[in-house]
Design a protein around this motif. Structure first.
Motif, PDB file in Angstrom:
ATOM      1  N   ALA A   1       0.924  -1.480   0.190  1.00 55.06           N
ATOM      2  CA  ALA A   1      -0.288   0.130  -0.061  1.00 55.06           C
ATOM      3  C   ALA A   1       0.996   1.242  -0.135  1.00 55.06           C
ATOM      4  CB  ALA A   1      -0.785   0.038   1.039  1.00 55.06           C
ATOM      5  N   TYR A   2       1.873   1.331   0.270  1.00 54.51           N
ATOM      6  CA  TYR A   2       2.756   2.189   0.732  1.00 54.51           C
ATOM      7  C   TYR A   2       3.954   2.396  -0.617  1.00 54.51           C
ATOM      8  CZ  TYR A   2       0.428   3.169   4.683  1.00 54.51           C
ATOM      9  OH  TYR A   2      -0.529   3.834   5.696  1.00 54.51           O
ATOM     10  N   PHE A   3       4.637   1.466  -1.233  1.00 58.43           N
ATOM     11  CA  PHE A   3       5.104   1.066  -2.635  1.00 58.43           C
ATOM     12  C   PHE A   3       5.185   2.245  -3.481  1.00 58.43           C
ATOM     13  CE2 PHE A   3       5.963  -3.656  -3.103  1.00 58.43           C
ATOM     14  CZ  PHE A   3       5.980  -3.652  -1.864  1.00 58.43           C
ATOM     15  N   ASP A   4       3.965   2.913  -3.589  1.00 59.15           N
ATOM     16  CA  ASP A   4       3.500   5.004  -4.244  1.00 59.15           C
ATOM     17  C   ASP A   4       4.991   5.251  -3.663  1.00 59.15           C
ATOM     18  OD1 ASP A   4       2.261   4.642  -2.201  1.00 59.15           O
ATOM     19  OD2 ASP A   4       1.427   7.085  -2.828  1.00 59.15           O
ATOM     20  N   LEU A   5       5.409   5.619  -2.445  1.00 58.81           N
ATOM     21  CA  LEU A   5       6.283   6.844  -1.432  1.00 58.81           C
ATOM     22  C   LEU A   5       7.539   6.455  -1.788  1.00 58.81           C
ATOM     23  CD1 LEU A   5       5.313   5.924   2.365  1.00 58.81           C
ATOM     24  CD2 LEU A   5       4.061   7.984   0.672  1.00 58.81           C
ATOM     25  N   PHE A   6       8.424   5.224  -2.844  1.00 58.62           N
ATOM     26  CA  PHE A   6       8.858   5.248  -3.474  1.00 58.62           C
ATOM     27  C   PHE A   6       9.699   5.232  -4.932  1.00 58.62           C
ATOM     28  CE2 PHE A   6       8.458   4.053   0.929  1.00 58.62           C
ATOM     29  CZ  PHE A   6       9.736   4.748   1.816  1.00 58.62           C
ATOM     30  N   THR A   7       8.723   5.657  -5.677  1.00 59.31           N
ATOM     31  CA  THR A   7       8.260   5.295  -6.660  1.00 59.31           C
ATOM     32  C   THR A   7       9.302   6.007  -7.575  1.00 59.31           C
ATOM     33  OG1 THR A   7       7.114   6.804  -7.386  1.00 59.31           O
ATOM     34  CG2 THR A   7       6.152   4.291  -7.571  1.00 59.31           C
ATOM     35  N   PRO A   8      10.144   5.661  -8.443  1.00 62.90           N
ATOM     36  CA  PRO A   8      11.360   6.840  -9.524  1.00 62.90           C
ATOM     37  C   PRO A   8      10.663   8.121  -9.902  1.00 62.90           C
ATOM     38  CG  PRO A   8      11.890   4.286  -9.543  1.00 62.90           C
ATOM     39  CD  PRO A   8      10.574   4.462  -8.968  1.00 62.90           C
ATOM     40  N   SER A   9       9.026   7.819 -10.105  1.00 63.95           N
ATOM     41  CA  SER A   9       9.043   8.822 -10.807  1.00 63.95           C
ATOM     42  C   SER A   9       9.041  10.245  -9.555  1.00 63.95           C
ATOM     43  CB  SER A   9       7.134   8.721 -11.511  1.00 63.95           C
ATOM     44  OG  SER A   9       6.713   8.738 -10.279  1.00 63.95           O
ATOM     45  N   LEU A  10       8.398   9.758  -8.627  1.00 60.71           N
ATOM     46  CA  LEU A  10       9.312  11.089  -7.901  1.00 60.71           C
ATOM     47  C   LEU A  10      10.283  11.779  -7.751  1.00 60.71           C
ATOM     48  CD1 LEU A  10       7.684   9.662  -4.140  1.00 60.71           C
ATOM     49  CD2 LEU A  10       6.330  11.375  -5.657  1.00 60.71           C
ATOM     50  N   GLY A  11      11.130  11.349  -8.447  1.00 57.94           N
ATOM     51  CA  GLY A  11      12.545  12.145  -8.418  1.00 57.94           C
ATOM     52  C   GLY A  11      13.416  12.110  -7.923  1.00 57.94           C
ATOM     53  N   LYS A  12      14.773  12.217  -7.450  1.00 57.89           N
ATOM     54  CA  LYS A  12      15.993  11.924  -6.113  1.00 57.89           C
ATOM     55  C   LYS A  12      15.394  13.129  -5.468  1.00 57.89           C
ATOM     56  CE  LYS A  12      18.671   8.372  -8.365  1.00 57.89           C
ATOM     57  NZ  LYS A  12      19.792   7.791  -8.772  1.00 57.89           N
ATOM     58  N   LEU A  13      16.202  13.269  -4.466  1.00 59.25           N
ATOM     59  CA  LEU A  13      16.262  13.968  -3.654  1.00 59.25           C
ATOM     60  C   LEU A  13      18.091  13.785  -2.968  1.00 59.25           C
ATOM     61  CD1 LEU A  13      13.658  13.432  -0.708  1.00 59.25           C
ATOM     62  CD2 LEU A  13      13.695  15.506  -1.955  1.00 59.25           C
ATOM     63  N   ALA A  14      18.527  15.339  -3.234  1.00 56.12           N
ATOM     64  CA  ALA A  14      19.917  15.333  -2.662  1.00 56.12           C
ATOM     65  C   ALA A  14      19.761  15.272  -0.816  1.00 56.12           C
ATOM     66  CB  ALA A  14      20.077  16.661  -3.629  1.00 56.12           C
ATOM     67  N   HIS A  15      19.667  14.029  -0.975  1.00 57.18           N
ATOM     68  CA  HIS A  15      19.448  14.001   0.922  1.00 57.18           C
ATOM     69  C   HIS A  15      20.439  12.626   0.362  1.00 57.18           C
ATOM     70  CE1 HIS A  15      18.820  13.799   4.855  1.00 57.18           C
ATOM     71  NE2 HIS A  15      18.417  12.194   4.747  1.00 57.18           N
ATOM     72  N   PRO A  16      21.681  12.553   1.315  1.00 57.34           N
ATOM     73  CA  PRO A  16      22.435  11.349   1.614  1.00 57.34           C
ATOM     74  C   PRO A  16      22.046  10.608   2.822  1.00 57.34           C
ATOM     75  CG  PRO A  16      23.779  13.154   2.465  1.00 57.34           C
ATOM     76  CD  PRO A  16      22.389  13.958   1.640  1.00 57.34           C
ATOM     77  N   THR A  17      22.066   9.493   1.983  1.00 58.06           N
ATOM     78  CA  THR A  17      21.428   8.358   3.475  1.00 58.06           C
ATOM     79  C   THR A  17      22.850   7.141   3.374  1.00 58.06           C
ATOM     80  OG1 THR A  17      19.209   8.367   3.255  1.00 58.06           O
ATOM     81  CG2 THR A  17      19.214   6.932   3.927  1.00 58.06           C
TER      82      THR A  17
END
Length: 87
Positions: A70-86
């Protein structure tokens, strides 16, 4: 196959976000085990709302990815990448 269902995630993410805003600012958030899952949910929700995370670095130890479909949409590539180091 095992189906994973998370409960009250928007409410819990809101509580975590409010805690971070009230107690912050923070430079680094560190998650271990199950807290990594909550940080994943928080980051996923924030990706839809903000250009950058309100902290500078996220560090995960022994974490798991989100397994609730139900939450896979939070991590789709279409949201783009954030410039955030992890790490």
């Amino acid at each position: 196959s095992v189906r994973v269902e998370s409960v009250d995630i928007p409410k819990r993410v809101g509580e975590l976000r409010a805690l971070i805003e009230a107690e912050g600012p923070f430079d680094v958030l560190v998650g271990f085990s199950q807290s990594c899952i909550m940080l994943h949910y928080l980051i996923g929700h924030l990706r839809k709302e903000v250009e950058a995370m309100p902290w500078r670095l996220t560090v995960f130890f022994e974490g798991m990815h989100i397994r609730d479909e139900a939450y896979f949409d939070l991590f789709t590539p279409s949201l783009g990448k954030l410039a955030h180091p992890t790490v």
